[in-house]
Design an enzyme around this catalytic site. Structure first.
Site, PDB file in Angstrom:
ATOM      1  N   LYS A  57       9.286  -7.235   0.662  1.00 26.14           N
ATOM      2  CA  LYS A  57       9.266  -7.494   2.112  1.00 26.14           C
ATOM      3  C   LYS A  57       9.333  -9.000   2.381  1.00 26.14           C
ATOM      4  O   LYS A  57      10.106  -9.466   3.220  1.00 26.14           O
ATOM      5  CB  LYS A  57       7.996  -6.902   2.743  1.00 26.14           C
ATOM      6  CG  LYS A  57       8.025  -5.383   2.806  1.00 26.14           C
ATOM      7  CD  LYS A  57       6.687  -4.755   3.136  1.00 26.14           C
ATOM      8  CE  LYS A  57       6.786  -3.224   3.028  1.00 26.14           C
ATOM      9  NZ  LYS A  57       5.516  -2.525   3.217  1.00 26.14           N
ATOM     10  N   GLN A 101      -0.752  -3.755   4.188  1.00 27.40           N
ATOM     11  CA  GLN A 101      -0.186  -2.878   3.162  1.00 27.40           C
ATOM     12  C   GLN A 101      -1.210  -1.812   2.769  1.00 27.40           C
ATOM     13  O   GLN A 101      -2.334  -2.123   2.402  1.00 27.40           O
ATOM     14  CB  GLN A 101       0.225  -3.720   1.935  1.00 27.40           C
ATOM     15  CG  GLN A 101       0.934  -2.929   0.858  1.00 27.40           C
ATOM     16  CD  GLN A 101       2.310  -2.400   1.293  1.00 27.40           C
ATOM     17  OE1 GLN A 101       3.081  -3.105   1.946  1.00 27.40           O
ATOM     18  NE2 GLN A 101       2.607  -1.164   0.957  1.00 27.40           N
ATOM     19  N   ASP A 124       4.375  -1.856  12.000  1.00 28.33           N
ATOM     20  CA  ASP A 124       4.432  -0.563  11.321  1.00 28.33           C
ATOM     21  C   ASP A 124       4.491   0.582  12.336  1.00 28.33           C
ATOM     22  O   ASP A 124       4.762   1.725  11.974  1.00 28.33           O
ATOM     23  CB  ASP A 124       3.189  -0.371  10.436  1.00 28.33           C
ATOM     24  CG  ASP A 124       3.489  -0.651   8.970  1.00 28.33           C
ATOM     25  OD1 ASP A 124       4.669  -0.509   8.583  1.00 28.33           O
ATOM     26  OD2 ASP A 124       2.555  -0.995   8.225  1.00 28.33           O
TER      27      ASP A 124
END
Ligand code: NDP
Length: 314
Positions: A57, A101, A124
Site C-alpha cells: 500500500k 491494518q 476503508d
C-alpha cells in the site's frame, strides 16, 4: 448440442493499472492546487501477512504521488493509546485517509477504533456513517473490495441494471456492501449465507454471481447459470497436492507453484465453473488486484470531499 462461447476473462490487473493511472492524474491536478493527498497506515505488531499488505500500500502511494506515513506501534499498545493515535491523525490536515491494518491484537477493541476514525478519513469505508451513506446513496467512502467489483463490471461494460445478482456471503467487509452497491446500480439482489436453504436454486438464477465465502472452490459448475458473470472474491490457500489436482487437473504450472511455495491460491468458485461463464474474474489476478487501487482512489476522494472539491467523473 448447445454451443458455448469462450468465457471472457476479466483482467483485474489491467483494470487496476487503468484506475491507478487515473488516480495519479487526479493527484497531479490536486498538487497543482497545492494539495498533496496523504494516507496514514497503522500497522500494529509484527504479523507477516499484514506487513506485506502494508508495504505494498505504501509503495503504491509513492508511485501515484500520494504522501504516506506508516505508524508501527508495538503489539503491546493499548486501546486507549491507539485511540489517542487515531485522534491525532484525525486532527492532522496533511492526512486525508487513515487505515488501520487488521487484524489487531486480541486485547485491542477493533470496533471502537474503527468508529474512532473520522468518517471523512475512513478510506476503508468501515465506519457506520459511511455504511449509512452507502445505503442512502450519498457521496462517501465505500469499502475497497466491493468498490473494485463494481469497477470491474463497469469498465468491462457488463450490464448490471435489471440483472439478477446473487451475493454469497454477508460479511460487513465484502458481502453486504457488495450487495448494497449492486442494488444501488439497479440490479435485483439476493444475499445468501450459511443458513440459506437450497443455495443452488439461488446461484443458478444469477446473471451476476459474487462469491465471498472463504471456502476453496465452494461454488461448483452445476450451481452456475450458463453465460453468467462470475465474480470470485475468495482467496484460499490449498496445500494438499490432491486438492490442487482436483481443482486444476493436469496443471503443471500450479503443481510447480505448490512444490516451490507450499501452497496454491484458489477462489470460492470451482475453476471448472468458469468454463460455463460468460465472463469471470480469475484468482489470482481478478478482484484481489483491485483492492489497493480502490484504496488509492478512496484516499484521493477523501482529500477532495474534505475540501469540497467535486468528485464527479466524466
Ligand atoms: P467472512 O468469513 O467474514 O464471511 C463469509 C461469508 O460466507 C459469511 O457470510 C458466511 O455465512 C458465508 N458462508 C460460509 N459458509 C457458507 C456456506 N456453506 N454456504 C453459504 N454461505 C456460506 O469472509 P469475508 O467476507 O471477509 O471474505 C470472503 C472471502 O473473500 C475470503 O476468501 C477472503 O479471503 C476473501 N477476501 C478477499 C479480498 C480481496 O480480494 N481483496 C478482501 C476480503 C476478503 P454466515 O454469515 O451465515 O456465517
Amino acid at each position: 448440442m448447445e454451443e458455448m462461447t469462450k468465457p471472457r476473462i476479466l483482467n483485474g490487473i489491467a483494470i487496476a493499472s487503468e484506475i491507478k493511472a487515473e488516480v495519479a492524474a487526479e493527484v497531479q491536478a490536486l498538487v497543482r492546487r497545492g494539495i498533496v493527498p496523504g494516507l496514514a497506515v497503522i500497522l500494529v505488531g509484527e504479523v507477516p501477512a499484514s506487513q506485506i499488505y502494508v508495504r505494498s500500500k505504501v509503495k503504491t502511494c509513492g508511485e501515484l504521488g500520494i504522501f504516506s506515513e506508516m505508524l508501527t506501534p508495538p503489539e503491546s499498545i493499548t486501546t486507549t493509546e491507539m485511540l489517542a493515535l487515531v485522534s491525532e491523525l484525525n486532527a492532522r490536515d496533511d492526512i486525508d485517509g487513515i487505515l488501520i491494518q487488521l487484524p489487531l491484537p486480541k486485547h485491542v477493541d477493533t470496533k471502537r477504533l474503527l468508529e474512532a476514525v473520522s468518517p471523512d478519513k475512513d478510506v476503508d469505508g468501515f465506519h457506520p456513517v459511511n455504511v449509512g451513506r452507502l445505503q442512502s446513496g450519498q457521496p462517501g467512502l465505500a469499502p475497497c473490495t466491493p468498490a473494485g467489483i463494481m469497477e470491474i463490471l463497469r469498465r468491462s461494460n457488463l450490464p448490471v441494471a435489471g440483472q439478477n445478482a446473487v451475493v454469497v456471503g454477508r460479511s460487513d467487509i465484502v458481502g453486504k456492501p457488495s450487495a448494497m452497491m449492486l442494488v444501488n446500480a439497479s440490479a435485483t439482489v439476493t444475499i445468501c449465507h450459511s443458513k440459506t436453504a437450497d443455495l443452488a436454486k439461488f446461484t443458478q438464477s444469477a446473471d451476476i454471481l459474487v462469491a465471498a465465502i472463504g471456502r476453496p472452490g465452494f461454488v461448483s459448475a452445476d450451481m452456475v447459470k450458463p453465460g453468467a458473470t462470475l465474480i470470485d472474491v475468495g482467496i484460499n490457500r490449498i496445500t494438499d497436492s490432491a486438492d490442487v489436482e482436483e481443482f486444476f487437473p493436469g496443471d503443471a504450472e500450479r503443481a510447480a507453484t505448490l512444490a516451490k511455495r507450499g501452497s496454491v491460491v484458489v477462489g470460492d468458485i470451482h475453476p471448472a465453473a468458469f468454463a460455463r461463464a460468460g465472463a469471470y474474474t480469475p484468482v489470482p489476478g481478478g478482484v484481489g488486484a483491485l483492492t489497493i487501487a480502490m484504496l488509492m482512489q478512496n484516499t484521493v476522494t477523501a482529500a477532495k470531499l474534505r475540501r469540497g472539491i467535486s468528485t464527479e467523473k466524466r
